[in-house]
Write an enzyme that holds these catalytic residues in place. Structure first.
Site, PDB file in Angstrom:
ATOM      1  N   LYS A 105     -12.582   9.380 -11.366  1.00  0.00           N
ATOM      2  CA  LYS A 105     -13.912   9.337 -10.730  1.00  0.00           C
ATOM      3  C   LYS A 105     -14.633   8.116 -11.259  1.00  0.00           C
ATOM      4  O   LYS A 105     -14.309   7.618 -12.345  1.00  0.00           O
ATOM      5  CB  LYS A 105     -14.710  10.595 -11.077  1.00  0.00           C
ATOM      6  N   GLY A 217     -28.292  20.708   0.925  1.00  0.00           N
ATOM      7  CA  GLY A 217     -27.781  19.336   0.818  1.00  0.00           C
ATOM      8  C   GLY A 217     -27.301  18.925   2.199  1.00  0.00           C
ATOM      9  O   GLY A 217     -26.340  19.501   2.717  1.00  0.00           O
ATOM     10  N   GLY A 219     -26.056  15.892   3.514  1.00  0.00           N
ATOM     11  CA  GLY A 219     -25.419  14.574   3.584  1.00  0.00           C
ATOM     12  C   GLY A 219     -24.096  14.705   4.299  1.00  0.00           C
ATOM     13  O   GLY A 219     -23.937  15.532   5.206  1.00  0.00           O
ATOM     14  N   ASN A 220     -23.118  13.928   3.858  1.00  0.00           N
ATOM     15  CA  ASN A 220     -21.809  13.951   4.516  1.00  0.00           C
ATOM     16  C   ASN A 220     -21.229  15.364   4.539  1.00  0.00           C
ATOM     17  O   ASN A 220     -20.887  15.897   5.591  1.00  0.00           O
ATOM     18  CB  ASN A 220     -20.863  12.971   3.800  1.00  0.00           C
ATOM     19  N   ALA A 221     -21.130  15.985   3.351  1.00  0.00           N
ATOM     20  CA  ALA A 221     -20.508  17.313   3.271  1.00  0.00           C
ATOM     21  C   ALA A 221     -21.350  18.354   4.027  1.00  0.00           C
ATOM     22  O   ALA A 221     -20.826  19.122   4.842  1.00  0.00           O
ATOM     23  CB  ALA A 221     -20.329  17.695   1.807  1.00  0.00           C
ATOM     24  N   GLY A 222     -22.646  18.383   3.779  1.00  0.00           N
ATOM     25  CA  GLY A 222     -23.500  19.426   4.335  1.00  0.00           C
ATOM     26  C   GLY A 222     -23.674  19.343   5.845  1.00  0.00           C
ATOM     27  O   GLY A 222     -23.637  20.366   6.545  1.00  0.00           O
TER      28      GLY A 222
HETATM   29  P1  NAD Z   1     -24.305  12.395   0.458  1.00  0.00           P
HETATM   30  O1  NAD Z   1     -24.868  11.279  -0.308  1.00  0.00           O
HETATM   31  O2  NAD Z   1     -23.760  12.116   1.809  1.00  0.00           O
HETATM   32  O3  NAD Z   1     -25.390  13.562   0.608  1.00  0.00           O
HETATM   33  C1  NAD Z   1     -26.032  14.162  -0.456  1.00  0.00           C
HETATM   34  C2  NAD Z   1     -27.123  15.047   0.140  1.00  0.00           C
HETATM   35  O4  NAD Z   1     -27.687  15.841  -0.901  1.00  0.00           O
HETATM   36  C3  NAD Z   1     -28.275  14.285   0.763  1.00  0.00           C
HETATM   37  O5  NAD Z   1     -28.644  14.914   1.985  1.00  0.00           O
HETATM   38  C4  NAD Z   1     -29.403  14.437  -0.241  1.00  0.00           C
HETATM   39  O6  NAD Z   1     -30.684  14.425   0.355  1.00  0.00           O
HETATM   40  C5  NAD Z   1     -29.087  15.801  -0.791  1.00  0.00           C
HETATM   41  N1  NAD Z   1     -29.657  16.022  -2.124  1.00  0.00           N
HETATM   42  C6  NAD Z   1     -29.720  15.172  -3.169  1.00  0.00           C
HETATM   43  N2  NAD Z   1     -30.358  15.753  -4.202  1.00  0.00           N
HETATM   44  C7  NAD Z   1     -30.682  17.010  -3.788  1.00  0.00           C
HETATM   45  C8  NAD Z   1     -31.336  18.092  -4.398  1.00  0.00           C
HETATM   46  N3  NAD Z   1     -31.781  18.010  -5.650  1.00  0.00           N
HETATM   47  N4  NAD Z   1     -31.502  19.223  -3.676  1.00  0.00           N
HETATM   48  C9  NAD Z   1     -31.022  19.308  -2.398  1.00  0.00           C
HETATM   49  N5  NAD Z   1     -30.414  18.316  -1.782  1.00  0.00           N
HETATM   50  C10 NAD Z   1     -30.237  17.180  -2.457  1.00  0.00           C
HETATM   51  O7  NAD Z   1     -23.206  13.062  -0.491  1.00  0.00           O
HETATM   52  P2  NAD Z   1     -21.937  13.933  -0.086  1.00  0.00           P
HETATM   53  O8  NAD Z   1     -20.773  13.024   0.017  1.00  0.00           O
HETATM   54  O9  NAD Z   1     -22.286  14.838   1.034  1.00  0.00           O
HETATM   55  O10 NAD Z   1     -21.738  14.775  -1.431  1.00  0.00           O
HETATM   56  C11 NAD Z   1     -22.422  16.012  -1.654  1.00  0.00           C
HETATM   57  C12 NAD Z   1     -21.604  16.844  -2.625  1.00  0.00           C
HETATM   58  O11 NAD Z   1     -20.293  17.019  -2.088  1.00  0.00           O
HETATM   59  C13 NAD Z   1     -21.413  16.193  -4.008  1.00  0.00           C
HETATM   60  O12 NAD Z   1     -21.361  17.195  -4.999  1.00  0.00           O
HETATM   61  C14 NAD Z   1     -20.055  15.529  -3.869  1.00  0.00           C
HETATM   62  O13 NAD Z   1     -19.446  15.302  -5.128  1.00  0.00           O
HETATM   63  C15 NAD Z   1     -19.355  16.584  -3.047  1.00  0.00           C
HETATM   64  N6  NAD Z   1     -18.149  16.096  -2.390  1.00  0.00           N
HETATM   65  C16 NAD Z   1     -18.205  15.113  -1.444  1.00  0.00           C
HETATM   66  C17 NAD Z   1     -17.018  14.671  -0.863  1.00  0.00           C
HETATM   67  C18 NAD Z   1     -17.009  13.636   0.227  1.00  0.00           C
HETATM   68  O14 NAD Z   1     -15.925  13.396   0.778  1.00  0.00           O
HETATM   69  N7  NAD Z   1     -18.123  13.033   0.598  1.00  0.00           N
HETATM   70  C19 NAD Z   1     -15.796  15.226  -1.240  1.00  0.00           C
HETATM   71  C20 NAD Z   1     -15.787  16.252  -2.191  1.00  0.00           C
HETATM   72  C21 NAD Z   1     -16.965  16.668  -2.751  1.00  0.00           C
END
Ligand code: NAD
Length: 416
Positions: A105, A217, A219-222
């Site tokens: 990471k 949350g 973002g991408n995942a949510g």
């Molecule tokens: P992202 O940057 O696309 O989105 C993050 C989201 O979280 C944003 O909407 C942001 O507004 C929100 N956020 C930030 N702080 C917050 C808080 N305190 N309370 C509520 N919402 C909050 O990131 P992502 O890629 O969606 O990653 C989110 C999680 O998923 C992380 O834990 C990441 O490690 C995990 N993850 C992502 C991937 C991937 O492929 N993108 C893969 C495995 C795990």
């Protein structure tokens, strides 16, 4: 708070699994620490001619099963311990879905929301100039994570190829499709999680038609979790969603696609027409059938776990639940689909991306989905069965499956 240090949590989770597996002391010591870590200091020119210095990290936790693999996070709270924890979880993640990679990471402590696109590009390139020599298709392969995206991956790949003077698309995954990205990588993390929810729902007898779910949350995942839950499972109601600025609630359910469009055009969910405002804390305690924590670590703790009402919790985020909260949820009969299993779809399609880059031959979307489904479904059932046999919660079961595989590879190499 020491007990919320993500790396201490990752070590405590590992220790519990190591104890149950009866691992010998040297193996325990070896697997509870990263094999290698790099700290880098990055000078970057800002658009106004001034300079700033950023601190970055790359941790290669364990390479016994293959080259290390794991995302890059750009976040103001990024620390070496967050990166260590995430790299440990990557090690268990690649093992639980049984792909031939290790865990790593990286990250940079910064607030990308304050950086222009050209400043982000210079930071991305500076990071690769600093760590490029320890990356490579056969060494260590980054990908996107919180606040990084395909464009940033594209700049990084370009910088790496400039440094080595040849084409190496597989050095980084989550790239734009034009640069060798895989079809299906964008929504893979959430899709893999929803496949796990589908399998759990079958075993628990959940009828998704009319069921409710909430996403913390956005973002991408949510966002993809919100849309794919309905696309794959049927007509459930998304009653709440949140981002870093808070949440929105609607008891009749949102149209997930509309909510995504609103977030994209407004930058946040706040003020979505017809919604009530809700805090992130309230969202986690909603009486829904399925909850998707999809933001950051340590949101379900010993303080609020007893108030969590969702029957099924699908952790798309890494590390949202503390060990004490895990115990409370288990006692209360809640099923947690643990992060390093539930969100392994991202790294699985990243692995597919690398395979396609190596062959220089690209798959259609249907094949990506089929192969992802197979990997996630197999991982889910292996973990479910272990949980039932060992009478433990799903996280511990996932650790038992993954740690055994990694320990075996360490042994087979003759390291211990
Ligand atoms: P992202 O940057 O696309 O989105 C993050 C989201 O979280 C944003 O909407 C942001 O507004 C929100 N956020 C930030 N702080 C917050 C808080 N305190 N309370 C509520 N919402 C909050 O990131 P992502 O890629 O969606 O990653 C989110 C999680 O998923 C992380 O834990 C990441 O490690 C995990 N993850 C992502 C991937 C991937 O492929 N993108 C893969 C495995 C795990």
């Amino acid at each position: 708070m020491a007990e919320l240090n993500p790396f201490k949590i990752a070590q405590a989770q590992f220790d519990e699994a190591a104890e149950r597996l009866g691992l010998a002391a040297p193996m325990r010591e070896f697997l509870r620490w990263p094999q290698r870590e790099y700290h880098v200091t990055l000078p970057v020119r800002m658009d106004n001619g001034s300079s700033r210095v950023f601190h970055g990290y790359r941790v290669q936790y364990n390479s016994s099963r293959g080259p290390t693999k794991g995302g890059l996070r750009w976040h103001p709270d990024e620390t070496i311990d967050t990166v260590r924890a995430l790299s440990a979880w990557m090690t268990w993640k690649t093992a639980v879905v049984d792909i031939p990679l290790g865990g790593g990471k990286g990250g940079v402590t910064c607030n990308p929301k304050e950086l222009t696109a050209t400043e982000q590009e210079r930071l991305a390139r500076a990071y690769i100039r600093a760590v490029g020599r320890v990356l490579g298709v056969t060494k260590d392969v980054p990908a996107p994570d919180v606040y990084t995206n395909p464009q940033i991956m594209g700049w990084m790949m370009d910088e790496y190829e400039t440094l080595v003077g040849e084409s190496h698309p597989g050095v980084i995954t989550g790239k734009p499709l034009t640069l060798g990205g895989s079809k299906g990588r964008g929504d893979a993390t959430a899709r893999g999680g929803v496949y796990c929810v589908r399998e759990a729902g079958k075993l628990l007898g959940i009828d998704w038609d009319g069921a409710t779910y909430a996403v913390q949350g956005f973002g991408n995942a949510g966002q993809f979790g919100a849309t794919l839950h309905r696309e794959i499972l049927g007509n459930s109601k998304l009653v709440a969603a949140s981002d870093s600025r808070g949440g929105v609630y609607c008891k009749d359910g949102f149209d997930p696609q509309e909510l995504v469009r609103y977030k994209k055009s407004n930058g946040s969910l706040a003020g979505y027409p017809g919604s009530e405002a809700m805090t992130n804390e309230q969202l986690l305690e909603l009486d829904v059938d399925c909850l998707y924590p999809s933001a950051l670590e340590n949101v379900i703790t010993d303080k609020n776990a007893k108030n969590v009402k969702a029957r099924l919790i699908c952790e798309l985020a890494n590390g949202p639940t503390t060990p004490e909260a895990d115990r409370i949820l288990f006692e209360n009969g809640k099923i947690v689909l643990p992060d390093f299993m539930a969100n392994a779809g991202g790294v699985t399609v990243s692995y597919f991306e690398q395979v396609q880059n190596t062959y220089n031959y690209y798959w259609d979307l249907e094949l990506v989905h089929q192969r992802l489904d197979r990997k996630m479904t197999d991982a889910f059932h292996a973990v479910w069965q272990t949980a039932a046999e060992a009478k433990v919660h799903m996280r511990l079961a996932a650790y038992l499956v993954a740690v055994q595989r990694v320990a075996r590879a360490v042994q087979d190499r003759g390291w211990l």
